[in-house]
Design an enzyme around this catalytic site. Structure first.
Site, PDB file in Angstrom:
ATOM      1  N   LYS A  54     -24.624 -64.911 -56.127  1.00 49.47           N
ATOM      2  CA  LYS A  54     -25.802 -65.693 -55.745  1.00 49.47           C
ATOM      3  C   LYS A  54     -26.769 -65.791 -56.913  1.00 49.47           C
ATOM      4  CE  LYS A  54     -25.309 -64.502 -50.895  1.00 49.47           C
ATOM      5  NZ  LYS A  54     -25.502 -63.436 -49.910  1.00 49.47           N
ATOM      6  N   GLN A  98     -29.493 -59.179 -47.478  1.00 47.76           N
ATOM      7  CA  GLN A  98     -28.036 -59.098 -47.370  1.00 47.76           C
ATOM      8  C   GLN A  98     -27.625 -58.210 -46.193  1.00 47.76           C
ATOM      9  OE1 GLN A  98     -25.906 -60.779 -49.370  1.00 47.76           O
ATOM     10  NE2 GLN A  98     -24.020 -59.822 -48.685  1.00 47.76           N
ATOM     11  N   ASP A 121     -31.332 -68.266 -44.818  1.00 40.04           N
ATOM     12  CA  ASP A 121     -30.087 -67.880 -44.146  1.00 40.04           C
ATOM     13  C   ASP A 121     -29.978 -68.527 -42.764  1.00 40.04           C
ATOM     14  OD1 ASP A 121     -28.202 -66.210 -45.426  1.00 40.04           O
ATOM     15  OD2 ASP A 121     -29.445 -64.426 -45.143  1.00 40.04           O
TER      16      ASP A 121
HETATM   17  N1  LIG Z   1     -27.916 -62.286 -45.315  1.00 38.28           N
HETATM   18  C1  LIG Z   1     -26.637 -62.585 -45.580  1.00 38.28           C
HETATM   19  N2  LIG Z   1     -26.296 -63.877 -45.830  1.00 38.28           N
HETATM   20  C2  LIG Z   1     -25.004 -64.200 -46.114  1.00 38.28           C
HETATM   21  O1  LIG Z   1     -24.680 -65.390 -46.337  1.00 38.28           O
HETATM   22  C3  LIG Z   1     -24.022 -63.157 -46.160  1.00 38.28           C
HETATM   23  C4  LIG Z   1     -24.438 -61.847 -45.894  1.00 38.28           C
HETATM   24  N3  LIG Z   1     -25.734 -61.589 -45.600  1.00 38.28           N
HETATM   25  N4  LIG Z   1     -23.542 -60.835 -45.922  1.00 38.28           N
HETATM   26  C5  LIG Z   1     -22.157 -61.051 -46.287  1.00 38.28           C
HETATM   27  C6  LIG Z   1     -21.687 -62.450 -45.966  1.00 38.28           C
HETATM   28  C7  LIG Z   1     -20.459 -62.860 -46.730  1.00 38.28           C
HETATM   29  N5  LIG Z   1     -20.878 -63.951 -47.588  1.00 38.28           N
HETATM   30  C8  LIG Z   1     -20.092 -64.540 -48.565  1.00 38.28           C
HETATM   31  C9  LIG Z   1     -20.612 -65.374 -49.532  1.00 38.28           C
HETATM   32  C10 LIG Z   1     -19.817 -65.883 -50.542  1.00 38.28           C
HETATM   33  C11 LIG Z   1     -18.485 -65.579 -50.613  1.00 38.28           C
HETATM   34  C12 LIG Z   1     -17.668 -66.101 -51.727  1.00 38.28           C
HETATM   35  O2  LIG Z   1     -18.176 -66.687 -52.677  1.00 38.28           O
HETATM   36  N6  LIG Z   1     -16.335 -65.902 -51.709  1.00 38.28           N
HETATM   37  C13 LIG Z   1     -15.423 -66.300 -52.764  1.00 38.28           C
HETATM   38  C14 LIG Z   1     -14.679 -65.103 -53.353  1.00 38.28           C
HETATM   39  C15 LIG Z   1     -15.503 -63.890 -53.582  1.00 38.28           C
HETATM   40  C16 LIG Z   1     -14.667 -62.685 -54.027  1.00 38.28           C
HETATM   41  O3  LIG Z   1     -13.825 -62.835 -54.931  1.00 38.28           O
HETATM   42  O4  LIG Z   1     -14.892 -61.591 -53.455  1.00 38.28           O
HETATM   43  C17 LIG Z   1     -14.368 -67.212 -52.161  1.00 38.28           C
HETATM   44  O5  LIG Z   1     -14.139 -67.152 -50.953  1.00 38.28           O
HETATM   45  O6  LIG Z   1     -13.778 -67.978 -52.920  1.00 38.28           O
HETATM   46  C18 LIG Z   1     -17.945 -64.769 -49.638  1.00 38.28           C
HETATM   47  C19 LIG Z   1     -18.742 -64.271 -48.618  1.00 38.28           C
HETATM   48  C20 LIG Z   1     -22.187 -64.203 -47.391  1.00 38.28           C
HETATM   49  N7  LIG Z   1     -22.699 -63.404 -46.459  1.00 38.28           N
END
Ligand SMILES: Nc1nc(=O)c2c([nH]1)NC[C@@H]1CN(c3ccc(C(=O)N[C@@H](CCC(=O)O)C(=O)O)cc3)C=[N+]21
Ligand SMILES: NC(=O)C1=CN([C@@H]2O[C@H](COP(=O)(O)OP(=O)(O)OC[C@H]3O[C@@H](n4cnc5c(N)ncnc54)[C@H](OP(=O)(O)O)[C@@H]3O)[C@@H](O)[C@H]2O)C=CC1
Ligand SMILES: [Mg+2]
Length: 290
Positions: A54, A98, A121
């Site tokens: 982020k 988070q 969010d």
């Molecule tokens: N307040 C809050 N807001 C959120 O939006 C929030 C949170 N808490 N807690 C956790 C979850 C999970 N989440 C992700 C965001 C980006 C990827 C992402 O970029 N994933 C990449 C790969 C990442 C990797 O390699 O680990 C992909 O799918 O291609 C994944 C999961 C947002 N979350």
């Protein structure tokens, strides 16, 4: 594989370019850049990766990222104080705490304390209520990103059968609300759903947001369906190594579906792009430029 691959990474990259241009326009009008505060409590490895992603995305878009890292034993009162400070800080347009939070902290109390107009969010009850009643507000980033990806392959959703597996406040429920708003006929399935494979097979649009690796098998998918895989599950691969898989068995489902998102490279990158979009929108409203 017969399904088209929905390239979330590419869609997110092009959105982020447009957002960067719009951020520059905003800065020229407002005389300041948008600001996003990200609060991370504790040292969960996966959370640290997302927070780093982020921060990098903010920097690339011209958004000022304010990162707050607090120790795992932070009290609820101390975290509340941080949130109230961010609410009052005019350089902060968006606040993201988070999740998950450590057990001594009541997440619902923290989310309720975030100013609804900085809740990029979309987790505050005020924004959830706005989404449920069709009023403008902040929509949770992951389901908003999913809707973009669905529209990229099936722009007319009217009357389509949509099945969302998962009913969390942060993914499943807002996803269902968005699909309903797009005139789909929506079913929400969960751990008590009877005959889940049968329910899933009804779907023209199938969204899996469960957190169970490769649960959705090929024979759960209606031929020609659009399949959106929200799951992010780290599992063991070769000895000593891990890999990310979704909630959908990709190889099986992609033989049946019309279009499908991969993991990684599907929904995840879109979540971050939507966070930037929501932050820019918050900044515009705060500056009276919306
Ligand atoms: N307040 C809050 N807001 C959120 O939006 C929030 C949170 N808490 N807690 C956790 C979850 C999970 N989440 C992700 C965001 C980006 C990827 C992402 O970029 N994933 C990449 C790969 C990442 C990797 O390699 O680990 C992909 O799918 O291609 C994944 C999961 C947002 N979350
Ligand atoms: N790509 C991204 O940006 C994001 C990815 N995620 C990922 O998405 C997944 C879901 O996240 P989240 O919504 O927060 O998870 P939650 O654990 O909050 O919710 C999971 C949902 O799945 C349901 N469920 C659990 N087991 C089954 C089962 N066997 N059959 C049917 N339904 C079941 C639960 O049902 P019940 O309510 O009955 O318990 C619950 O509604 C996770 O893998 C998470 O990592 C999450 C956020 C962002
Ligand atoms: Mg990206």
């Amino acid at each position: 594989m017969s399904a088209a691959l929905i390239d979330g990474k590419a869609v997110a990259a092009s959105l982020r370019e447009r957002i960067a241009d719009d951020v520059a326009d905003f800065a020229a009008s407002a005389g300041r850049v948008p600001g996003l505060a990200v609060v991370l409590v504790g040292d969960d490895a996966a959370s640290a990766v997302y927070v780093r992603n982020k921060a990098a995305a903010c920097a690339a878009a011209g958004i000022a990222g304010h990162e707050h890292r607090l120790p795992a034993d932070t009290s609820e009162e101390a975290l509340l104080a941080v949130v109230l400070g961010l609410n009052a800080d005019p350089s902060v347009d968006g606040i993201l705490v988070q999740l998950p939070l450590p057990p001594q902290i009541d997440a619902s109390r923290i989310l309720a304390a975030i100013s609804a107009d900085k809740d990029v969010d979309g987790f505050h009850a005020t924004n959830a209520g706005r989404l449920a009643t069709g009023l403008p507000g902040f929509v949770p980033c992951t389901p908003l990103g999913c809707l973009h990806l669905i529209r990229s392959v099936g722009p007319d959703l009217r009357g389509a059968e949509a099945v969302v597996i998962g009913r969390s406040n942060i993914v499943g429920k807002p996803m269902a609300a968005l699909l309903l708003g797009a005139d789909c006929t929506v079913t929400i399935a969960h751990s008590r759903t009877r005959d889940l494979p049968e329910v899933a097979r009804r779907a023209d649009i199938l969204v899996a947001a469960v957190g169970r690796p490769e649960m959705v098998r090929g024979d759960w998918v209606k031929p020609g369906a659009i399949v959106i895989d929200v799951g992010i599950n780290r599992i063991a691969s070769t000895p000593g190594r891990t890999k990310l898989v979704g909630d959908v068995h990709f190889a099986e489902a992609s033989a049946v579906a019309r279009a499908i998102t991969p993991v990684p490279g599907g929904v995840g990158p879109m979540t971050i792009a939507m966070l930037l979009a929501n932050t820019l929108e918050a900044a515009r409203r705060h500056a009276g430029l919306a």
